[in-house]
Write an enzyme that holds these catalytic residues in place. Structure first.
Site, mmCIF file in Angstrom:
data_model
loop_
_atom_site.group_PDB
_atom_site.id
_atom_site.type_symbol
_atom_site.label_atom_id
_atom_site.label_comp_id
_atom_site.label_asym_id
_atom_site.label_seq_id
_atom_site.Cartn_x
_atom_site.Cartn_y
_atom_site.Cartn_z
ATOM 1 N N ILE A 1 -16.553 38.076 67.604
ATOM 2 C CA ILE A 1 -17.397 37.087 66.937
ATOM 3 C C ILE A 1 -16.551 36.667 65.741
ATOM 4 C CG2 ILE A 1 -19.533 36.623 65.694
ATOM 5 C CD1 ILE A 1 -20.863 38.829 67.354
ATOM 6 N N PRO A 2 -15.910 35.494 65.817
ATOM 7 C CA PRO A 2 -14.811 35.154 64.908
ATOM 8 C C PRO A 2 -15.235 34.720 63.506
ATOM 9 C CG PRO A 2 -15.182 33.350 66.408
ATOM 10 C CD PRO A 2 -16.110 34.466 66.831
ATOM 11 N N CYS A 3 -15.819 35.628 62.739
ATOM 12 C CA CYS A 3 -16.246 35.311 61.382
ATOM 13 C C CYS A 3 -15.068 34.933 60.489
ATOM 14 C CB CYS A 3 -17.066 36.442 60.783
ATOM 15 S SG CYS A 3 -16.233 38.035 60.778
ATOM 16 N N HIS A 4 -13.855 35.317 60.884
ATOM 17 C CA HIS A 4 -12.677 34.937 60.102
ATOM 18 C C HIS A 4 -12.436 33.435 60.133
ATOM 19 C CE1 HIS A 4 -11.078 35.376 64.186
ATOM 20 N NE2 HIS A 4 -10.069 34.607 63.812
#
Length: 179
Positions: free
Chosen positions: A132-135
């Site tokens: 889950i690419p919160c970056h």
């Protein structure tokens, strides 16, 4: 939940899974023993990764080598998460490799730009970073914003750099790369 810790070119990465899918991820920045200990705190046990999880491990290793990887098809176990977080994560997994969005843009998609802080809280509570690419979520001014993984915002910048995204330096927090 079962877990495993494995080596990548960025350091030791941890995964936790259930029958439903990936339930936890731990980014590099700590020793393998520390990653394992953190994952075990959640009532998990060390397990032998099934074929589907071995596939996710291969994807993570490829990402760590600088390969363009799309995690959108990885089954996730989001059991127990608030509905708002689930909705934010569903939108976020659609943000592809090398792309970014902002807290405000996600908030607008969720119904109100006033939800930007709530989006930030959901990103900070993300228990499956990278997949889950919160970056890929930035502040409205294009700066990195926060990042609760080992290494702080500097790690976020490193991940974005792997994807070919250049962002301004972090304003505060850790400035050294954790991996």
């Amino acid at each position: 939940m079962q877990i495993c810790v494995f080596e990548t070119e960025l350091g030791m990465f941890g995964l936790g899974w259930t029958e439903a899918g990936v339930a936890r991820a731990h980014l590099p920045g700590l020793s393998g023993e520390s990653v394992e200990a953190r994952l075990l705190r959640h009532g998990a046990e060390v397990g032998e990764p099934p074929a589907a999880i071995q596939g996710v491990m291969a994807m993570v290793r490829e990402y760590a080598r600088g390969g363009q990887v799309d995690f959108a098809s990885v089954p996730l176990d989001l059991e127990g998460l608030p509905e708002f977080h689930r909705r934010a994560y569903e939108l976020l997994v659609q943000i592809g490799y090398g792309e970014t969005t902002t807290y405000g843009a996600l908030a607008r998609q969720l119904g109100d730009v006033g939800l930007s802080r709530a989006v930030g809280q959901a990103m900070g509570a993300n228990r499956i970073p990278l997949i889950i690419p919160c970056h890929r979520v930035l502040a409205s001014d294009g700066k990195p914003g926060g990042f609760s993984a080992p290494g702080g915002a500097a790690s976020k910048l490193r991940m974005l750099a792997l994807e070919g995204v250049q962002v301004g330096p972090p304003d505060t927090g850790q400035r050294s790369f954790a991996f």
